[in-house]
Motif scaffolding. Structure first.
Motif, PDB file in Angstrom:
ATOM      1  N   HIS A 173      14.720 -10.807   1.365  1.00 62.13           N
ATOM      2  CA  HIS A 173      14.079 -10.366   0.134  1.00 62.13           C
ATOM      3  C   HIS A 173      13.775  -8.871   0.178  1.00 62.13           C
ATOM      4  N   ASP A 174      14.469  -8.126  -0.666  1.00 64.42           N
ATOM      5  CA  ASP A 174      14.275  -6.690  -0.781  1.00 64.42           C
ATOM      6  C   ASP A 174      13.228  -6.434  -1.861  1.00 64.42           C
ATOM      7  N   PHE A 175      11.994  -6.216  -1.437  1.00 60.87           N
ATOM      8  CA  PHE A 175      10.906  -6.099  -2.407  1.00 60.87           C
ATOM      9  C   PHE A 175      10.929  -4.787  -3.180  1.00 60.87           C
ATOM     10  N   SER A 176      11.832  -3.882  -2.833  1.00 59.82           N
ATOM     11  CA  SER A 176      11.976  -2.689  -3.670  1.00 59.82           C
ATOM     12  C   SER A 176      12.540  -3.059  -5.043  1.00 59.82           C
ATOM     13  N   LYS A 177      13.069  -4.297  -5.174  1.00 55.89           N
ATOM     14  CA  LYS A 177      13.613  -4.766  -6.444  1.00 55.89           C
ATOM     15  C   LYS A 177      12.540  -5.349  -7.367  1.00 55.89           C
ATOM     16  N   HIS A 183       2.233  -9.792  -7.604  1.00 55.97           N
ATOM     17  CA  HIS A 183       3.440  -9.383  -8.328  1.00 55.97           C
ATOM     18  C   HIS A 183       3.929 -10.511  -9.241  1.00 55.97           C
ATOM     19  N   PRO A 184       3.129 -10.889 -10.230  1.00 52.63           N
ATOM     20  CA  PRO A 184       3.568 -11.954 -11.135  1.00 52.63           C
ATOM     21  C   PRO A 184       4.677 -11.451 -12.062  1.00 52.63           C
ATOM     22  N   ASN A 185       5.526 -12.359 -12.467  1.00 54.55           N
ATOM     23  CA  ASN A 185       6.621 -12.034 -13.376  1.00 54.55           C
ATOM     24  C   ASN A 185       6.608 -13.089 -14.481  1.00 54.55           C
ATOM     25  N   PRO A 186       6.615 -12.689 -15.755  1.00 54.80           N
ATOM     26  CA  PRO A 186       6.576 -13.696 -16.824  1.00 54.80           C
ATOM     27  C   PRO A 186       7.769 -14.642 -16.809  1.00 54.80           C
ATOM     28  N   PRO A 236       9.882  -4.042  -9.001  1.00 53.49           N
ATOM     29  CA  PRO A 236       9.596  -3.367 -10.279  1.00 53.49           C
ATOM     30  C   PRO A 236      10.680  -3.611 -11.329  1.00 53.49           C
ATOM     31  N   ASP A 237      11.947  -3.532 -10.925  1.00 55.20           N
ATOM     32  CA  ASP A 237      13.020  -3.792 -11.885  1.00 55.20           C
ATOM     33  C   ASP A 237      12.995  -5.248 -12.349  1.00 55.20           C
ATOM     34  N   GLY A 238      12.698  -6.147 -11.418  1.00 54.47           N
ATOM     35  CA  GLY A 238      12.607  -7.553 -11.794  1.00 54.47           C
ATOM     36  C   GLY A 238      11.521  -7.790 -12.821  1.00 54.47           C
ATOM     37  N   LEU A 239      10.375  -7.131 -12.644  1.00 58.22           N
ATOM     38  CA  LEU A 239       9.274  -7.272 -13.590  1.00 58.22           C
ATOM     39  C   LEU A 239       9.641  -6.676 -14.945  1.00 58.22           C
ATOM     40  N   GLU A 240      10.269  -5.506 -14.942  1.00 57.88           N
ATOM     41  CA  GLU A 240      10.657  -4.873 -16.211  1.00 57.88           C
ATOM     42  C   GLU A 240      11.631  -5.771 -16.980  1.00 57.88           C
ATOM     43  N   ASN A 241      12.619  -6.307 -16.282  1.00 61.93           N
ATOM     44  CA  ASN A 241      13.589  -7.178 -16.944  1.00 61.93           C
ATOM     45  C   ASN A 241      12.947  -8.503 -17.362  1.00 61.93           C
TER      46      ASN A 241
END
Length: 362
Positions: free
Chosen positions: A320-324, A86-89, A326-331
């Motif tokens: 850590h609520d990992f349901s967050k 789950h990488p995030n830029p 996808p939103d974290g990645l989108e933002n």
């Protein structure tokens, strides 16, 4: 890279570490004929067969077992697994010592880092005569790779060349498998120096998806002790008391860790910077009445330090609520695009159910 085997290390972990260390020794022998600046990359590339191994190896050394990134039971295991799945830029963007300034401006944080004076893609082209009276020179994609320029301690051409020879060829991401550093451009940063360093006090706020849960205080640096003296930890929720790891007899009060005049600004700065990241540490520096953002640390302690009981690990993991994610990645992609940063990372494109994630890459 050699690891002393501990009595409680599992047999399969011993074999796993021994195999990787054998590859490393062979690579080190072969690298002796290469230019010094090429050795680190050659040894790394001939030691690890994939990114999973590179991320798992230092953790296997610390845990005494092969990490299972599919079913983690330790906080560091769970968070290191995010490098792979789950990488995030925003991870490299926040850790970059240049673009962190731009991120703070973009998010309009109440507290800013020391002023960014200039950045060099080619540090050998830097003109030392252009340095201000005081400055801190840093490698943008490194950790603890810096040199201070100030009154009575100017950076001379000789000292500067020695600094670059020591650090410029080192790719920090290869040291501990912290893959987000791989996407940070190699640049030299010249930043305002916060002086005197001996009287700097730091406060570091640990977050889970932007919510602060623990504070660490540290005290001044000195020439003889370049690492700050750890003060103590304080958790912000009584339910989390078991994860408070004392490093001295001092546990700071909230007033000591977050002075009244800065408290709201520190929390607001932290929440804005950390909102879209599953985990990070936001560091602040105090010098007299002045406060600065120090850095945003994605992998505190290289994410290899673990607590001494499963109960403490479970408490921190449950923050850590990992349901967050996808939103974290989108933002994260939106912010990266707005700042002209790549919206995709070079790391972390393994399927979450890839069986090698449970076997250290084997």
């Amino acid at each position: 890279m050699t690891q002393t085997m501990t009595p409680d290390m599992t047999a399969d972990c011993r074999d796993y570490i021994a195999e990787i260390e054998a590859r490393a020794r062979a690579a080190e022998r072969a690298a002796r004929t290469l230019p010094r600046t090429e050795r680190q990359a050659f040894i790394y590339d001939n030691t690890f067969r994939n990114d999973i191994e590179a991320v798992a190896f230092p953790l296997a050394q610390a845990l005494g077992r092969i990490p299972d990134f599919i079913n983690p039971t330790a906080y560091c295991e769970m968070m290191r697994g995010l490098y792979l799945t789950h990488p995030n830029p925003l991870m490299p963007l926040a850790a970059d010592k240049v673009d962190m300034h731009h991120l703070c401006d973009y998010l309009d944080t109440p507290i800013k880092p020391p002023a960014l004076i200039v950045g060099y893609d080619d540090p050998w082209a830097a003109d030392l005569s252009d340095l201000p009276q005081t400055a801190m020179l840093k490698v943008a994609d490194g950790c603890k790779m810096n040199i201070l320029h100030g009154p009575g301690m100017p950076v001379t051409p000789f000292a500067y060349r020695r600094f670059l020879r020591r650090y410029w060829h080192i790719e920090h991401w290869r040291r501990h498998g912290e893959l987000h550093y791989r996407d940070i451009p190699r640049r030299l940063v010249v930043e305002e120096a916060v002086l005197p360093v001996e009287t700097i006090t730091e406060t570091d706020i640990f977050c889970a998806f932007g919510e602060p849960y623990m504070i660490l205080t540290t005290h001044g640096y000195s020439a003889s002790n370049p690492i700050a003296t750890l003060g103590g930890f304080r958790v912000l929720d009584d339910d989390l008391k078991p994860i408070e790891r004392k490093v001295s007899d001092h546990t700071p009060s909230l007033e000591q860790a977050l002075p009244d005049r800065h408290r709201d600004a520190m929390f607001e700065t932290t929440r804005r910077l950390a909102a879209h990241l599953p985990s990070c540490r936001v560091d602040f520096m105090f010098q007299g009445d002045r406060i600065f953002l120090g850095e945003i640390t994605i992998s505190s302690g290289a994410l290899i330090i673990h607590y001494d009981s499963p109960a403490k690990e479970a408490l921190r993991m449950n923050l850590h609520d990992f349901s967050k994610l996808p939103d974290g990645l989108e933002n994260g992609r939106r912010i990266a695009a707005d700042l002209g940063w790549p919206t995709e990372t070079s790391f972390g494109h393994y399927a979450p159910d890839d069986p090698r994630l449970a076997t250290g890459g084997q």
